[in-house]
Write a protein that holds these residues in place. Structure first.
Motif, PDB file in Angstrom:
ATOM      1  N   GLU A  88      26.483  -2.370  -4.709  1.00  0.00           N
ATOM      2  CA  GLU A  88      25.536  -3.187  -4.194  1.00  0.00           C
ATOM      3  C   GLU A  88      25.149  -4.366  -5.198  1.00  0.00           C
ATOM      4  O   GLU A  88      25.561  -3.962  -6.589  1.00  0.00           O
ATOM      5  CB  GLU A  88      24.239  -2.268  -4.083  1.00  0.00           C
ATOM      6  CG  GLU A  88      22.820  -3.104  -3.762  1.00  0.00           C
ATOM      7  CD  GLU A  88      21.816  -2.046  -3.725  1.00  0.00           C
ATOM      8  OE1 GLU A  88      21.722  -0.959  -3.579  1.00  0.00           O
ATOM      9  OE2 GLU A  88      20.573  -2.844  -3.579  1.00  0.00           O
ATOM     10  N   THR A  89      24.765  -5.494  -5.221  1.00  0.00           N
ATOM     11  CA  THR A  89      24.534  -6.308  -6.161  1.00  0.00           C
ATOM     12  C   THR A  89      23.364  -6.888  -5.813  1.00  0.00           C
ATOM     13  O   THR A  89      22.308  -6.419  -4.946  1.00  0.00           O
ATOM     14  CB  THR A  89      25.468  -7.756  -6.301  1.00  0.00           C
ATOM     15  OG1 THR A  89      25.503  -8.116  -5.080  1.00  0.00           O
ATOM     16  CG2 THR A  89      27.019  -7.143  -6.561  1.00  0.00           C
ATOM     17  N   LYS A  90      22.792  -7.890  -6.647  1.00  0.00           N
ATOM     18  CA  LYS A  90      21.226  -8.291  -6.622  1.00  0.00           C
ATOM     19  C   LYS A  90      21.378  -9.267  -5.102  1.00  0.00           C
ATOM     20  O   LYS A  90      20.160  -8.990  -4.285  1.00  0.00           O
ATOM     21  CB  LYS A  90      20.843  -9.208  -7.670  1.00  0.00           C
ATOM     22  CG  LYS A  90      20.666  -8.662  -8.943  1.00  0.00           C
ATOM     23  CD  LYS A  90      19.399  -7.917  -9.153  1.00  0.00           C
ATOM     24  CE  LYS A  90      19.671  -7.012 -10.604  1.00  0.00           C
ATOM     25  NZ  LYS A  90      19.584  -5.667 -10.075  1.00  0.00           N
ATOM     26  N   LEU A  91      22.151  -9.793  -4.917  1.00  0.00           N
ATOM     27  CA  LEU A  91      22.414 -10.720  -3.812  1.00  0.00           C
ATOM     28  C   LEU A  91      22.860  -9.795  -2.480  1.00  0.00           C
ATOM     29  O   LEU A  91      22.413 -10.190  -1.268  1.00  0.00           O
ATOM     30  CB  LEU A  91      23.350 -11.776  -4.007  1.00  0.00           C
ATOM     31  CG  LEU A  91      23.437 -12.887  -3.114  1.00  0.00           C
ATOM     32  CD1 LEU A  91      21.879 -13.689  -2.839  1.00  0.00           C
ATOM     33  CD2 LEU A  91      24.450 -13.899  -3.299  1.00  0.00           C
ATOM     34  N   MET A  92      23.784  -8.864  -2.619  1.00  0.00           N
ATOM     35  CA  MET A  92      24.145  -8.416  -1.328  1.00  0.00           C
ATOM     36  C   MET A  92      24.316  -6.774  -1.514  1.00  0.00           C
ATOM     37  O   MET A  92      24.320  -6.106  -2.754  1.00  0.00           O
ATOM     38  CB  MET A  92      25.962  -8.645  -1.313  1.00  0.00           C
ATOM     39  CG  MET A  92      26.081 -10.027  -1.116  1.00  0.00           C
ATOM     40  SD  MET A  92      25.539 -11.002   0.269  1.00  0.00           S
ATOM     41  CE  MET A  92      26.440  -9.942   1.517  1.00  0.00           C
ATOM     42  N   LYS A  93      23.714  -6.130  -0.461  1.00  0.00           N
ATOM     43  CA  LYS A  93      24.220  -4.813  -0.103  1.00  0.00           C
ATOM     44  C   LYS A  93      25.769  -4.573  -0.263  1.00  0.00           C
ATOM     45  O   LYS A  93      26.326  -5.569   0.300  1.00  0.00           O
ATOM     46  CB  LYS A  93      23.547  -4.294   1.359  1.00  0.00           C
ATOM     47  CG  LYS A  93      22.106  -4.300   1.242  1.00  0.00           C
ATOM     48  CD  LYS A  93      21.600  -3.726   2.397  1.00  0.00           C
ATOM     49  CE  LYS A  93      20.260  -3.717   2.608  1.00  0.00           C
ATOM     50  NZ  LYS A  93      19.505  -4.856   3.151  1.00  0.00           N
ATOM     51  N   GLY A  94      26.306  -3.566  -0.438  1.00  0.00           N
ATOM     52  CA  GLY A  94      27.754  -3.111  -0.437  1.00  0.00           C
ATOM     53  C   GLY A  94      28.149  -3.421   1.009  1.00  0.00           C
ATOM     54  O   GLY A  94      27.303  -3.352   1.909  1.00  0.00           O
ATOM     55  N   MET A  95      29.571  -3.311   1.112  1.00  0.00           N
ATOM     56  CA  MET A  95      30.120  -3.284   2.632  1.00  0.00           C
ATOM     57  C   MET A  95      29.761  -2.105   3.497  1.00  0.00           C
ATOM     58  O   MET A  95      29.761  -0.839   2.790  1.00  0.00           O
ATOM     59  CB  MET A  95      31.768  -3.224   2.128  1.00  0.00           C
ATOM     60  CG  MET A  95      32.681  -3.154   3.470  1.00  0.00           C
ATOM     61  SD  MET A  95      34.122  -2.964   3.175  1.00  0.00           S
ATOM     62  CE  MET A  95      35.034  -2.729   4.827  1.00  0.00           C
ATOM     63  N   ASP A  96      29.676  -2.595   4.599  1.00  0.00           N
ATOM     64  CA  ASP A  96      29.160  -1.294   5.748  1.00  0.00           C
ATOM     65  C   ASP A  96      30.419  -0.513   6.187  1.00  0.00           C
ATOM     66  O   ASP A  96      30.765  -0.899   7.247  1.00  0.00           O
ATOM     67  CB  ASP A  96      28.710  -1.874   6.921  1.00  0.00           C
ATOM     68  CG  ASP A  96      27.878  -1.128   7.862  1.00  0.00           C
ATOM     69  OD1 ASP A  96      27.933   0.257   7.642  1.00  0.00           O
ATOM     70  OD2 ASP A  96      27.654  -1.573   8.910  1.00  0.00           O
ATOM     71  N   ILE A  97      31.228   0.329   5.459  1.00  0.00           N
ATOM     72  CA  ILE A  97      32.196   0.882   5.780  1.00  0.00           C
ATOM     73  C   ILE A  97      31.968   2.005   6.981  1.00  0.00           C
ATOM     74  O   ILE A  97      32.903   1.979   7.755  1.00  0.00           O
ATOM     75  CB  ILE A  97      32.784   1.709   4.550  1.00  0.00           C
ATOM     76  CG1 ILE A  97      33.032   0.609   3.419  1.00  0.00           C
ATOM     77  CG2 ILE A  97      34.089   2.558   4.861  1.00  0.00           C
ATOM     78  CD1 ILE A  97      33.415   1.301   2.136  1.00  0.00           C
ATOM     79  N   ASP A  98      30.726   2.554   6.891  1.00  0.00           N
ATOM     80  CA  ASP A  98      30.679   3.777   7.713  1.00  0.00           C
ATOM     81  C   ASP A  98      30.445   3.046   9.230  1.00  0.00           C
ATOM     82  O   ASP A  98      30.944   3.830  10.205  1.00  0.00           O
ATOM     83  CB  ASP A  98      29.302   4.596   7.519  1.00  0.00           C
ATOM     84  CG  ASP A  98      29.471   5.215   5.972  1.00  0.00           C
ATOM     85  OD1 ASP A  98      30.538   5.644   5.956  1.00  0.00           O
ATOM     86  OD2 ASP A  98      28.516   5.364   5.372  1.00  0.00           O
ATOM     87  N   SER A  99      29.869   2.032   9.402  1.00  0.00           N
ATOM     88  CA  SER A  99      29.839   1.541  10.951  1.00  0.00           C
ATOM     89  C   SER A  99      31.131   1.261  11.498  1.00  0.00           C
ATOM     90  O   SER A  99      31.122   1.180  12.765  1.00  0.00           O
ATOM     91  CB  SER A  99      29.007   0.247  10.940  1.00  0.00           C
ATOM     92  OG  SER A  99      27.674   0.730  10.244  1.00  0.00           O
TER      93      SER A  99
END
Ligand code: ZN
Ligand code: ZN
Length: 429
Positions: A173-184
């Protein structure tokens, strides 16, 4: 149709970070899907395009995100064709800016012109995370790849075979972005993955943020000006958001394409992590709108965030010449500095870009990457459980080191290939 096979061809981005483009088609058909169509730059800074496939057979081009190394070749398909492009809305809106800017600088070397860009924009159908699209006999589905606003991971289903194409990913996670959605995503059979930072590790985010803040405070307190050259998509906003969140109490000016890209992000706020924080920074900071502002902001103590991130032209190049000669000032590089770029030369030789004068200002290079590092990449691969991995978008040496690391972290039977350009892979569906 068990005897149908899927053909993967690497049109660009094999053994190189840049001009990524991958073609998918069934062995018994010419109809194809193109995943990204980017551009690279040679040592003289001239564009090097990805290879292409006859446009009349291209049914769809997926643009994973708006960085030029993923989109810069795409308009070429509109010289003699009109394939559909699939991209999220922020990707489309930022891609328009990037293509226009690319033509402004590289028009002489470009086989396509503004007319082809207009056609590409008109041919774009916007997609969203979770959407499903059919093209060339494949089913495409899109997930958040965590890299920059609007970036997608594409899952391609081919007669039951699941192929994942990462584009660029970030797992933290960064200020601008949530981390990648691997689980979905739920798992793939074949993973075509980037490995830009496959041989390095990033320091914890908070360490880099705190360092940025402390350098800024120190320099400005002594009456200096801090120049932060930043890419106009994502990195510039990330820096703005860090300074805003830490409550750094100094004047901040922002110059270059970052204003327009920030506005696009604020209009598409569900694609970003902390829209309120970005909005606050947008309202608090001075956006340079012309030479009057520009010639003023570098004379005062404070921060200037300006594109381009590697000092290849743009306002950052103007400012570095203005502030670089004084010891009280500082230049903080926060972006990837490609081999041969002015930013890299500044780090290596210490000369102010575009002049023979040595830099006297303090020089720092901070890691605020929007890419997963070797741990993040390997963890993603492990969780997606592919039986086959094709590594693209990575320097050949980096890719080799990454694969060595990866082998111990994925199932022992996993077949791993490092792609070279024009390599073809045949997958049994
Ligand atoms: Zn990117
Ligand atoms: Zn990239």
């Amino acid at each position: 149709m068990a005897d149908r096979r899927v053909l993967v061809k690497v049109l660009g981005g094999g053994g190189e970070v840049g001009r990524l483009s991958v073609l998918l088609r069934y062995s018994d058909s010419r109809r194809a899907v193109i995943l990204d169509a980017g551009v690279n730059f040679d040592e003289n800074d001239n564009p090097v395009f990805a290879n292409t496939y006859p446009p009349k057979y291209v049914e769809a081009i997926v643009l994973s995100h708006a960085h030029l190394d993923h989109i810069g070749t795409a308009p070429m398909y509109y010289i003699s064709g009109n394939p559909a492009i699939y991209a999220t809305r922020p990707t489309l809106e930022m891609a328009r800016l990037m293509w226009a800017d690319f033509l402004k600088i590289n028009g002489y070397y470009s086989p396509y012109e503004a007319g082809e860009v207009d056609k590409a924009v008109a041919a774009t159908r916007t997609i969203d995370y979770g959407d499903e699209v059919e093209a060339a006999g494949f089913t495409l589905r899109f997930y958040n790849s965590g890299h920059i606003p609007g970036s997608v991971f594409t899952l391609i289903e081919a007669d039951g075979l699941r192929i994942g194409f990462t584009g660029d990913v970030n797992t933290v996670e960064t200020k601008l972005m949530k981390g990648m959605d691997i689980d979905s995503i739920g798992g793939v059979d074949v993973l075509i993955m980037e490995a830009t930072y496959g041989a390095s590790t990033h320091p914890p985010r908070r360490v880099s943020e705190a360092k940025l803040v402390s350098i800024v405070e120190e320099v400005v307190e002594q009456g200096g000006t801090v120049l932060i050259p930043a890419f106009s998509i994502a990195r510039g906003q990330e820096v703005m958001m860090i300074l805003e969140e830490y409550g750094v109490d100094v004047p901040v000016a922002v110059d270059g394409m970052i204003r327009k890209t920030t506005e696009i992000m604020l209009e598409n706020r569900r694609y970003i992590n902390n829209p309120h924080l970005l909005e606050r920074a947008y309202n608090d900071y001075l956006f340079v709108r012309g030479w009057r502002d520009r010639s003023r902001v570098w004379r005062r103590p404070g921060v200037i965030i300006a594109s381009a991130g590697m000092l290849k032209g743009g306002p950052s190049l103007y400012y570095v010449k203005k502030i670089g000669g004084k010891k009280k000032n500082a230049v903080i590089l926060v972006s990837y500095q490609a081999e041969g770029s002015p930013g890299r030369r500044l780090l290596e030789e210490g000369k102010i870009p575009g002049s023979e004068e040595m830099l006297k200002a303090r020089l720092e290079w901070l890691d605020l990457s929007s890419h997963a590092d070797m741990y993040g990449l390997a963890e993603m691969a492990r969780r997606l459980k592919p039986s086959r991995i094709i590594v693209v978008h990575s320097d050949a040496e980096v890719a080799a080191k990454f694969v060595e690391y990866l082998r111990g972290r994925v199932d022992g039977d996993t077949r791993i290939d490092i792609a070279v350009n024009n390599a073809e892979y045949i997958l049994e569906a």
